[in-house]
Design an enzyme around this catalytic site. Structure first.
Site, short mmCIF file in Angstrom:
data_model
loop_
_atom_site.label_atom_id
_atom_site.label_comp_id
_atom_site.label_asym_id
_atom_site.label_seq_id
_atom_site.Cartn_x
_atom_site.Cartn_y
_atom_site.Cartn_z
N ASP A 182 54.64 53.23 35.84
CA ASP A 182 54.36 51.83 35.46
C ASP A 182 52.86 51.69 35.23
O ASP A 182 52.11 52.67 35.34
CB ASP A 182 54.86 50.86 36.55
CG ASP A 182 55.31 49.53 35.95
OD1 ASP A 182 54.54 48.95 35.17
OD2 ASP A 182 56.43 49.08 36.27
N HIS A 259 54.61 48.95 29.80
CA HIS A 259 54.38 49.32 31.21
C HIS A 259 53.83 50.74 31.32
O HIS A 259 54.20 51.48 32.24
CB HIS A 259 55.67 49.18 32.02
CG HIS A 259 56.01 47.77 32.40
ND1 HIS A 259 55.38 47.11 33.44
CD2 HIS A 259 56.88 46.88 31.88
CE1 HIS A 259 55.88 45.88 33.55
NE2 HIS A 259 56.79 45.70 32.61
N GLU A 325 59.57 44.18 28.81
CA GLU A 325 58.28 43.49 28.74
C GLU A 325 57.24 44.23 27.92
O GLU A 325 56.11 44.40 28.33
CB GLU A 325 57.74 43.26 30.17
CG GLU A 325 58.68 42.40 30.99
CD GLU A 325 58.20 42.18 32.42
OE1 GLU A 325 58.30 41.04 32.89
OE2 GLU A 325 57.73 43.14 33.06
C1 TNX Z 1 59.62 41.93 35.80
S1 TNX Z 1 62.39 43.22 36.04
C2 TNX Z 1 59.59 43.31 35.71
C3 TNX Z 1 58.88 44.09 36.74
C4 TNX Z 1 58.19 43.20 37.74
C5 TNX Z 1 59.10 42.04 38.09
C6 TNX Z 1 58.58 41.15 39.17
C7 TNX Z 1 61.68 44.11 34.99
C8 TNX Z 1 62.51 44.96 34.18
N1 TNX Z 1 60.34 44.03 34.84
O1 TNX Z 1 57.96 44.95 36.11
O2 TNX Z 1 57.90 43.94 38.86
O3 TNX Z 1 59.30 41.26 36.93
O4 TNX Z 1 57.26 40.72 38.97
#
Ligand code: TNX
Length: 608
Positions: A182, A259, A325
């Site tokens: 990450d 990420h 994301e």
């Molecule tokens: C979103 S859930 C994310 C994570 C974070 C989480 C909480 C997901 C697939 N991605 O990278 O840790 O929210 O902040």
């Protein structure tokens, strides 16, 4: 609903329970008998040792036989039974486990553990325990019963990971999703790219909190202390083997194309700016520059080389490639990305991400593996072999099942175990959202899916992100008792579930056991009061402890209650004099001395 063997037994509701009269005496010299010469059962004796060593100080002696023996614990496989299912039959004369597979026998042993009185645990010198006469027949309703641990936002040692696996095994979960890369750190050794861990596993600071009620970046505060750690390939193999002994498959996650700040910090040429940009691993929040460049072939070469080493380490059919994301801003300004979009006839950057997913999907397929990713990977077109992990609610999973793709349900509103348990201001710093146990328990993963679509539902998973979870004990705290509810979601058909029965009977017994075992867990708040403001002058509360043996203490002056304060007498009357206010604070304290979050109730006549 079948009667449970005991009001205080702590089973995930089994398919069938028939309780009889009497007991079977299990002693340190009882033999474990493996029937039918089935070698796959040999590994179950390891599980038996784990369950019985803490009781007797040693495991049972194992022998092979053709027929069940009296006085023994007999274990056999029956191919006619459901694969992960089992029957555990205890009669005064002998105990018997008949399972559909070695995994089923393993689950039977976990159930057997729950029939052993909590007091015998950890004693290591008990001579004999009485098991109740009972027949339990059980099988899981979902094949994929998962838990994800993020080891990037905080690093957890091999031992801490093993503890999480132990907790999973006790709850009959069978998939460990290991979030290994990450923005905040790259945690898996890749021999071909040593800088991934030399550089990518250490960051200069870590998120420690933010202003109460503040959202994310604006109000974050950091500790300004380096944090790092990674797993060598030997350690990875050790964890995979440890999990396999518990019938847990480990799915590794290598995040792409977003990420990816840790990888970019190690190898800046993976980004859109040709290595000119200098990256820095994030303490938490990072900008749009954390994306790999799908315009360059060198990025795919890198990803394929990394995946080559990953598939060599993990026997899992499913390999997770993240995909969540991912901001596309950098790609808009990148000549290589734009050239790729033009050359491949893609509509936009969203389709460019889908292009990457498709290529990785076929690469993994060429290695006999299958791609799984967060629901964002559906945008721009679903890749043919992809399994979808639905986290932004359930819609992604439902849409994917309609397109005949397999799905794992892990919706944030029900199964994000990084959320705090209550709205008490005393909660440890965590995501600014709460997730009460009842909400978790009530989740039905098949919700919204037609019967036909349900065949694409592989199962459920809870996610533990660790931005605010810095220690192994805190991992345990976030998981317990929530994972018990998860286990029941995954294991028991909806029609058998009952929050009333779960919360009133089995949960209190389960919690008493956790307490006796010294676990770190979320102690439920006292029943009968809640976080609220009440108008009036005379109040009467009926307050009960969360489980027998707990005591509830209170204050009326706004101070935090301790176990030297007054104890709630069950019925508590509070009189508020005219024009004044009272703040009632209650806390439950367990026999082992663990405290619940404080409940605060404000009372008075604001108008006066
Ligand atoms: C979103 S859930 C994310 C994570 C974070 C989480 C909480 C997901 C697939 N991605 O990278 O840790 O929210 O902040």
């Amino acid at each position: 609903l079948a009667e449970l063997p005991d009001k205080d037994s702590v089973l995930v509701v089994p398919e069938r329970v028939a309780k009889g009269q009497g007991t079977f005496l299990l002693t340190a010299s009882t033999e474990a008998v493996l029937l039918s010469g089935d070698d796959s059962l040999a590994c179950v004796t390891g599980a038996l040792d784990q369950v019985l060593e803490p009781v007797f100080g040693k495991g049972l002696r194992v022998r092979h036989a053709d027929v069940p023996l009296d006085g023994a614990l007999n274990i056999s496989c029956d191919a006619a039974m459901p694969a992960d299912g089992y029957r555990l039959e205890i009669t005064p004369g002998r105990a018997e486990i008949v399972a559909g597979s070695a995994a089923g026998a393993f689950y039977a042993v976990q159930t057997l553990r729950q029939l052993i009185p909590a007091a015998a645990y950890g004693a290591a010198n008990v001579r004999a325990v009485e098991l109740p006469v009972v027949t339990i027949e059980d099988k899981p309703c979902l094949g994929y019963r998962g838990m994800m641990l993020d080891v990037c936002r905080h690093f957890f040692t091999v031992d801490e990971v093993k503890e999480a696996l132990d907790i999973m095994a006790l709850h009959k979960l069978n998939v460990f999703h290991w979030h290994l890369t990450d923005d905040q750190g790259w945690r898996i050794e890749i021999k071909k790219y040593p800088k991934l861990t030399e550089v990518g596993s250490v960051r200069s600071r870590t998120l420690i909190g933010r202003d109460p009620g503040g959202e994310y970046d604006e109000t974050c505060r950091y500790d300004e202390t380096p944090h790092g750690g990674f797993y060598t390939q030997d350690e990875i193999r050790e964890v995979v083997a440890y999990a396999a002994e518990r019938y847990i498959t480990v799915i590794p996650e290598i995040e792409m194309p977003g990420h990816s700040l840790a990888a970019l910090t190690a190898y800046p040429w993976l980004g859109c700016t040709n290595g000119d940009e200098s990256y820095e691993i994030a303490g938490w929040i990072c900008g749009p520059g954390n994306v790999l460049c799908p315009g360059k072939e060198s990025t795919f070469e890198f990803l394929e080389n990394v995946l080559d080493e990953v598939v060599a380490l993990f026997p899992s059919k499913l390999i997770h490639i993240g995909g969540d994301e991912c901001q596309h801003t950098r790609w808009e300004a990148c000549p290589d990305c734009q050239a790729r979009i033009a050359a491949e006839g893609l509509r936009d950057e969203t389709q460019l991400q889908s292009y990457l997913t498709h290529r990785i999907d076929s690469y993994l397929a060429s290695k006999g593996r299958q791609l799984i990713g967060w629901d964002e990977i559906m945008e721009g077109g679903l890749s043919p072999g992809a399994v979808i992990m639905s986290w932004r609610g359930t819609q992604g999973g439902i849409a994917a099942a309609r397109e005949h793709h397999h799905v794992v349900m892990t919706p944030g509103q029900y199964l994000y175990f990084d959320k705090r348990g209550t709205d008490s201001p005393d909660e440890p710093v965590s995501l600014n959202l709460s997730l009460p146990l009842e909400k978790i328990y009530g989740y039905d993963p098949a919700e919204g899916l037609s019967e036909e679509e349900q065949q694409y539902l592989l199962g459920v998973q809870a996610n533990l992100w660790t931005e605010f979870v810095a220690t192994g004990k805190r991992v345990e705290y976030q998981l317990l008792p929530r994972i018990y509810a998860l286990s029941e979601i995954a294991w028991s058909p909806v029609a058998r579930k009952s929050w009333e029965e779960f919360s009133r009977q089995r949960l209190p017994a389960y919690l008493a056991r956790l307490d006796a075992e010294g676990a770190a867990y979320q102690v439920p708040q006292p029943h009968g009061i809640r976080e609220e403001t009440l108008e009036g002058g005379c109040f009467r509360f009926t307050i009960r402890p969360p489980f027998p043996g707990c005591r509830v203490y209170y204050t009326l002056n706004g101070a935090t209650p301790y176990d030297f304060d007054r104890e709630v007498p069950g019925e508590l009357e509070v009189i508020v004099p005219r024009g004044e206010q009272r703040v009632l604070k209650c806390v439950a304290v367990t026999p082992a001395g663990r405290r619940s979050m404080v409940v605060t109730t404000r009372m008075g006549n604001p108008g006066e």
